[in-house]
Motif scaffolding. Structure first.
Motif, PDB file in Angstrom:
ATOM      1  N   UNK A   1      30.351  29.057  37.087  1.00 59.43           N
ATOM      2  CA  UNK A   1      30.454  28.716  38.433  1.00 59.43           C
ATOM      3  C   UNK A   1      29.481  29.545  39.422  1.00 59.43           C
ATOM      4  N   UNK A   2      29.045  28.757  40.571  1.00 64.36           N
ATOM      5  CA  UNK A   2      28.151  29.430  41.319  1.00 64.36           C
ATOM      6  C   UNK A   2      29.051  30.420  42.206  1.00 64.36           C
TER       7      UNK A   2
ATOM      8  N   UNK B   1      43.393  35.620  28.854  1.00 61.78           N
ATOM      9  CA  UNK B   1      44.519  36.453  29.689  1.00 61.78           C
ATOM     10  C   UNK B   1      44.006  36.510  31.356  1.00 61.78           C
ATOM     11  N   UNK B   2      44.631  36.839  32.153  1.00 61.74           N
ATOM     12  CA  UNK B   2      44.522  37.048  33.558  1.00 61.74           C
ATOM     13  C   UNK B   2      43.680  37.940  33.634  1.00 61.74           C
ATOM     14  N   UNK B   3      42.261  38.087  33.991  1.00 62.45           N
ATOM     15  CA  UNK B   3      41.322  39.207  34.296  1.00 62.45           C
ATOM     16  C   UNK B   3      40.295  38.965  35.200  1.00 62.45           C
ATOM     17  N   UNK B   4      39.810  39.831  36.202  1.00 63.59           N
ATOM     18  CA  UNK B   4      38.751  39.575  37.101  1.00 63.59           C
ATOM     19  C   UNK B   4      37.451  39.427  36.055  1.00 63.59           C
ATOM     20  N   UNK B   5      36.829  38.297  36.548  1.00 62.53           N
ATOM     21  CA  UNK B   5      35.634  37.943  35.848  1.00 62.53           C
ATOM     22  C   UNK B   5      34.586  39.041  36.223  1.00 62.53           C
ATOM     23  N   UNK B   6      33.680  39.493  35.617  1.00 67.06           N
ATOM     24  CA  UNK B   6      32.657  40.763  35.920  1.00 67.06           C
ATOM     25  C   UNK B   6      31.954  40.348  37.098  1.00 67.06           C
ATOM     26  N   UNK B   7      31.600  38.963  37.391  1.00 62.49           N
ATOM     27  CA  UNK B   7      30.832  38.559  38.370  1.00 62.49           C
ATOM     28  C   UNK B   7      31.712  37.928  39.722  1.00 62.49           C
ATOM     29  N   UNK B   8      32.946  38.180  39.575  1.00 61.14           N
ATOM     30  CA  UNK B   8      33.748  37.681  40.684  1.00 61.14           C
ATOM     31  C   UNK B   8      33.835  38.723  41.840  1.00 61.14           C
ATOM     32  N   UNK B   9      34.051  38.126  42.847  1.00 60.15           N
ATOM     33  CA  UNK B   9      34.341  38.911  43.949  1.00 60.15           C
ATOM     34  C   UNK B   9      35.718  39.050  44.235  1.00 60.15           C
ATOM     35  N   UNK B  10      36.124  40.364  44.586  1.00 60.40           N
ATOM     36  CA  UNK B  10      37.476  40.655  44.759  1.00 60.40           C
ATOM     37  C   UNK B  10      38.022  40.553  46.205  1.00 60.40           C
ATOM     38  N   UNK B  11      39.004  39.539  46.556  1.00 60.38           N
ATOM     39  CA  UNK B  11      39.521  39.266  47.843  1.00 60.38           C
ATOM     40  C   UNK B  11      41.061  39.912  47.892  1.00 60.38           C
ATOM     41  N   UNK B  12      41.393  40.814  48.463  1.00 58.50           N
ATOM     42  CA  UNK B  12      42.789  41.594  48.677  1.00 58.50           C
ATOM     43  C   UNK B  12      43.314  40.854  49.854  1.00 58.50           C
TER      44      UNK B  12
ATOM     45  N   UNK C   1      27.924  34.091  50.408  1.00 56.70           N
ATOM     46  CA  UNK C   1      27.096  35.435  49.840  1.00 56.70           C
ATOM     47  C   UNK C   1      26.628  34.935  48.379  1.00 56.70           C
ATOM     48  N   UNK C   2      27.735  34.353  47.669  1.00 65.51           N
ATOM     49  CA  UNK C   2      27.257  33.996  46.121  1.00 65.51           C
ATOM     50  C   UNK C   2      26.282  32.894  46.135  1.00 65.51           C
ATOM     51  N   UNK C   3      26.212  31.836  47.078  1.00 63.92           N
ATOM     52  CA  UNK C   3      25.315  30.839  47.189  1.00 63.92           C
ATOM     53  C   UNK C   3      23.972  31.407  47.453  1.00 63.92           C
ATOM     54  N   UNK C   4      23.953  32.318  48.583  1.00 63.67           N
ATOM     55  CA  UNK C   4      22.625  32.993  48.844  1.00 63.67           C
ATOM     56  C   UNK C   4      21.989  33.943  47.637  1.00 63.67           C
ATOM     57  N   UNK C   5      22.856  34.574  46.859  1.00 65.33           N
ATOM     58  CA  UNK C   5      22.194  35.121  45.951  1.00 65.33           C
ATOM     59  C   UNK C   5      21.704  34.175  44.635  1.00 65.33           C
ATOM     60  N   UNK C   6      22.322  33.225  44.533  1.00 63.76           N
ATOM     61  CA  UNK C   6      22.074  32.021  43.344  1.00 63.76           C
ATOM     62  C   UNK C   6      20.640  31.505  44.024  1.00 63.76           C
TER      63      UNK C   6
END
Length: 222
Positions: free
Chosen positions: A134-135, A185-196, A215-220
């Motif tokens: 996913x982008x 299992x439920x786990x944060x992907x290493x490249x996922x942005x955390x949003x609390x 931000x993710x689209x710009x980096x891509x």
């Protein structure tokens, strides 16, 4: 004369993961509206599976019965009033821990994520299993007490008499099942942005999510 073809734009696939009552569903729906993309609440597939097991009188810990239900999901169950009940939430959490159930529902989710125009999916293993390419990937979370208050208010609106203490206990139990299961299992992907979202209004959480996607689209594009 430059005859080079225009750059190929990858479909915008947005993966939104997180624990129960974190706000991921609300955020995913808002992202889908904002970007004009189809949205799938993958949790409803597991809820439908849990409901099918309940209606058939089976034990949700029975892996074979749960797998059989997952392989023959009745689309009508997705609109059943009992789909979002507290009891069915427990059934959904239990049946979703069976590897055979997750395998049975994988292709449906994967096909949705691979639509040519892109898609938004929310669940617990979207960024790690269903759409690892996913982008944009978001991991939406909130403090357990905050999530319990949200879920309690939601269920009270449906007429549930479950106490806040019971809801909090269910939140902790579900977190443990979701994070401790062997299959996806439920786990944060290493490249996922955390949003609390613990201290964010819905509008603020959605705005933050859009900013993270951009931000993710710009980096891509770099």
């Amino acid at each position: 004369m430059n005859t080079a073809p225009p750059p190929v734009t990858a479909p915008l696939v947005i993966a939104v993961d997180g624990p129960a009552a974190s706000g991921k569903g609300t955020i995913a729906k808002a992202l889908a509206r904002h970007y004009g993309l189809p949205h799938m609440d993958t949790g409803k597939l597991y809820r439908a599976c849990g409901l099918a097991v309940r209606l058939a009188g089976h034990d949700p810990y029975d892996a074979d019965a749960a797998a059989a239900a997952a392989n023959a999901i009745d689309a009508r169950l997705l609109d059943d009033p009992d789909l979002m009940s507290a009891l069915n939430s427990d059934y959904a959490s239990i049946v979703s821990s069976h590897p055979a159930v997750r395998a049975a529902l994988f292709d449906v989710q994967r096909a949705f994520a691979q639509q040519p125009g892109g898609a938004v999916l929310d669940g617990r293993d979207i960024g790690t299993v269903i759409a690892p390419d996913a982008i944009a990937k978001l991991f939406v979370t909130a403090a357990p007490e905050v999530r319990a208050h949200r879920r309690h208010a939601e269920q009270a609106g449906r007429g549930s008499e479950q106490t806040l203490a019971d809801v909090l206990a269910d939140i902790h139990a579900r977190d443990a099942r979701d994070s401790g299961r062997s299959a996806a299992p439920l786990v944060q992907a290493t490249d996922a942005a955390l949003l609390d979202t613990s201290n964010l209004s819905i509008a603020a959480a959605v705005a933050a999510a859009i900013a993270l996607v951009e931000k993710a689209r710009a980096q891509r594009r770099r």
